[in-house]
Design a protein around this motif. Sequence first.
Motif, PDB file in Angstrom:
ATOM      1  N   TYR A 163      46.550  -0.536  24.173  1.00  0.00           N
ATOM      2  CA  TYR A 163      45.309   0.169  23.839  1.00  0.00           C
ATOM      3  C   TYR A 163      44.100  -0.754  23.679  1.00  0.00           C
ATOM      4  O   TYR A 163      43.057  -0.329  23.205  1.00  0.00           O
ATOM      5  N   LEU A 164      44.237  -1.990  24.117  1.00  0.00           N
ATOM      6  CA  LEU A 164      43.080  -2.874  24.129  1.00  0.00           C
ATOM      7  C   LEU A 164      42.134  -2.467  25.251  1.00  0.00           C
ATOM      8  O   LEU A 164      42.576  -1.996  26.297  1.00  0.00           O
ATOM      9  N   PRO A 165      40.824  -2.637  25.074  1.00  0.00           N
ATOM     10  CA  PRO A 165      39.909  -2.431  26.203  1.00  0.00           C
ATOM     11  C   PRO A 165      40.322  -3.315  27.371  1.00  0.00           C
ATOM     12  O   PRO A 165      40.873  -4.408  27.171  1.00  0.00           O
ATOM     13  N   PRO A 166      40.089  -2.869  28.603  1.00  0.00           N
ATOM     14  CA  PRO A 166      40.609  -3.602  29.770  1.00  0.00           C
ATOM     15  C   PRO A 166      40.258  -5.083  29.798  1.00  0.00           C
ATOM     16  O   PRO A 166      41.124  -5.923  30.070  1.00  0.00           O
ATOM     17  N   GLU A 167      39.007  -5.435  29.494  1.00  0.00           N
ATOM     18  CA  GLU A 167      38.610  -6.838  29.554  1.00  0.00           C
ATOM     19  C   GLU A 167      39.346  -7.657  28.500  1.00  0.00           C
ATOM     20  O   GLU A 167      39.816  -8.770  28.760  1.00  0.00           O
ATOM     21  N   HIS A 213      43.407   1.891  35.238  1.00  0.00           N
ATOM     22  CA  HIS A 213      44.387   2.558  34.373  1.00  0.00           C
ATOM     23  C   HIS A 213      43.919   2.534  32.923  1.00  0.00           C
ATOM     24  O   HIS A 213      44.695   2.311  31.985  1.00  0.00           O
ATOM     25  N   THR A 214      42.651   2.783  32.728  1.00  0.00           N
ATOM     26  CA  THR A 214      42.070   2.724  31.396  1.00  0.00           C
ATOM     27  C   THR A 214      42.234   4.055  30.689  1.00  0.00           C
ATOM     28  O   THR A 214      41.915   5.110  31.251  1.00  0.00           O
ATOM     29  N   VAL A 215      42.736   4.028  29.455  1.00  0.00           N
ATOM     30  CA  VAL A 215      42.863   5.243  28.659  1.00  0.00           C
ATOM     31  C   VAL A 215      41.461   5.781  28.382  1.00  0.00           C
ATOM     32  O   VAL A 215      40.609   5.077  27.829  1.00  0.00           O
ATOM     33  N   LEU A 216      41.209   7.021  28.766  1.00  0.00           N
ATOM     34  CA  LEU A 216      39.842   7.540  28.742  1.00  0.00           C
ATOM     35  C   LEU A 216      39.253   7.602  27.340  1.00  0.00           C
ATOM     36  O   LEU A 216      38.046   7.419  27.158  1.00  0.00           O
ATOM     37  N   THR A 217      40.086   7.860  26.332  1.00  0.00           N
ATOM     38  CA  THR A 217      39.561   7.959  24.972  1.00  0.00           C
ATOM     39  C   THR A 217      39.115   6.607  24.419  1.00  0.00           C
ATOM     40  O   THR A 217      38.471   6.564  23.368  1.00  0.00           O
ATOM     41  N   THR A 218      39.449   5.509  25.096  1.00  0.00           N
ATOM     42  CA  THR A 218      38.974   4.194  24.641  1.00  0.00           C
ATOM     43  C   THR A 218      37.587   3.874  25.182  1.00  0.00           C
ATOM     44  O   THR A 218      37.022   2.833  24.837  1.00  0.00           O
ATOM     45  N   LEU A 219      37.037   4.761  26.016  1.00  0.00           N
ATOM     46  CA  LEU A 219      35.750   4.521  26.662  1.00  0.00           C
ATOM     47  C   LEU A 219      34.696   5.500  26.176  1.00  0.00           C
ATOM     48  O   LEU A 219      35.011   6.635  25.794  1.00  0.00           O
ATOM     49  N   ALA A 220      33.446   5.069  26.215  1.00  0.00           N
ATOM     50  CA  ALA A 220      32.336   6.003  26.014  1.00  0.00           C
ATOM     51  C   ALA A 220      32.341   7.000  27.175  1.00  0.00           C
ATOM     52  O   ALA A 220      32.870   6.704  28.255  1.00  0.00           O
ATOM     53  N   GLY A 223      31.420   5.624  30.493  1.00  0.00           N
ATOM     54  CA  GLY A 223      32.408   4.690  31.012  1.00  0.00           C
ATOM     55  C   GLY A 223      33.607   5.412  31.608  1.00  0.00           C
ATOM     56  O   GLY A 223      34.137   5.008  32.650  1.00  0.00           O
ATOM     57  N   ALA A 224      34.055   6.480  30.946  1.00  0.00           N
ATOM     58  CA  ALA A 224      35.163   7.270  31.479  1.00  0.00           C
ATOM     59  C   ALA A 224      34.772   7.898  32.810  1.00  0.00           C
ATOM     60  O   ALA A 224      35.552   7.895  33.771  1.00  0.00           O
ATOM     61  N   ARG A 225      33.558   8.416  32.873  1.00  0.00           N
ATOM     62  CA  ARG A 225      33.079   9.035  34.109  1.00  0.00           C
ATOM     63  C   ARG A 225      33.040   8.014  35.254  1.00  0.00           C
ATOM     64  O   ARG A 225      33.438   8.316  36.381  1.00  0.00           O
ATOM     65  N   GLU A 226      32.605   6.806  34.958  1.00  0.00           N
ATOM     66  CA  GLU A 226      32.529   5.765  35.980  1.00  0.00           C
ATOM     67  C   GLU A 226      33.918   5.382  36.473  1.00  0.00           C
ATOM     68  O   GLU A 226      34.141   5.201  37.673  1.00  0.00           O
ATOM     69  N   GLN A 227      34.895   5.255  35.571  1.00  0.00           N
ATOM     70  CA  GLN A 227      36.260   4.942  35.968  1.00  0.00           C
ATOM     71  C   GLN A 227      36.828   6.014  36.904  1.00  0.00           C
ATOM     72  O   GLN A 227      37.476   5.708  37.905  1.00  0.00           O
ATOM     73  N   VAL A 228      36.558   7.263  36.581  1.00  0.00           N
ATOM     74  CA  VAL A 228      37.070   8.371  37.396  1.00  0.00           C
ATOM     75  C   VAL A 228      36.377   8.403  38.754  1.00  0.00           C
ATOM     76  O   VAL A 228      37.022   8.489  39.806  1.00  0.00           O
TER      77      VAL A 228
END
Length: 320
Positions: A163-167, A213-220, A223-228
Amino acid sequence: MLAPLSLLGWPRGAPALSILIYHRVLPRPDPLRPGEIDAALFDAQVHFLSQHFELMTVSDAAAALREGRLPRRAACITFDDGYADNWTVAHPILAAHGARATVFIATGFLNGGRMFSDTVIEFVRRCSGSLLDLDAVGMGRHAIGSDEDRLKAISALQVQLKYLPPEERDAQVRRMLDAHPVSGLPDDLMLSDAQLRQLADAGHEIGGHTVNHTVLTTLAPEGAREQVQAGRAHLESLIGRPVRSFAYPNGRPQRDYDAGHAAMLRELGFEAAVSTSAGVALPGADPFQLPRYTPWGRSMTMFAMRMMRNARMGGPAAVV
């Protein structure tokens, strides 16, 4: 176990959609990947499914749900992440049974990438000795004297990183590798662009699974929209087809995604999304929160029994 299921019938009067989660299909069993299916067992499971269910892609099944034409016993075979053996091992088995799957791709790992969870497994596999000391990077000390010990170490390390942020997660993985160098980490675990196109051309559905593969709830939200969106755009550029479905990374309602993410996918024009909640999708189910489960069991009797039990659970409550 094939005949008993046919004779007993499905435990629901209404149509029900079972969606199964796979990640890899290994050529042979691996003691450090006990949760991954091997080719022989996958072949038996696909044979069973093709005999007793109408196999569909996720988008086609979601459309059938919406339009009230879902078969009484429908199932989807899905793969998460984008492993190369989805093409090299799973596809020939699926083709032999006339089956198509839906493959959800995290695009950032194509062409030689490696997911952090796989890095942990292959790192621990290659560590020598009976003790892995990672105190210097805050990851503890772990016995690795047996396969059982190594499995416990893998689980403990993955939990620390998950659950760490990707970076931050990637940086911690690099620190782990620097603290205890190993050689020969594989760079061929994930699909290449060419293999991905071959999967699509063979009739398998390609779905989105973010970039990293970033858990969406860990992003603003942005940020979630950009990943998708970035993951989808990359896939569409590679396969020349619309990407209609999505799998939430990790996929647990509330913890890994919420109703806002489901609404975002609808707004972006997706047609379906899958979670990792157990149960089956019944008529009227939210197509952006379709349940999925992992078909545990090393025997076909256990596989069939667990499919029946999962169907009796019904559909999970939607996240609102």
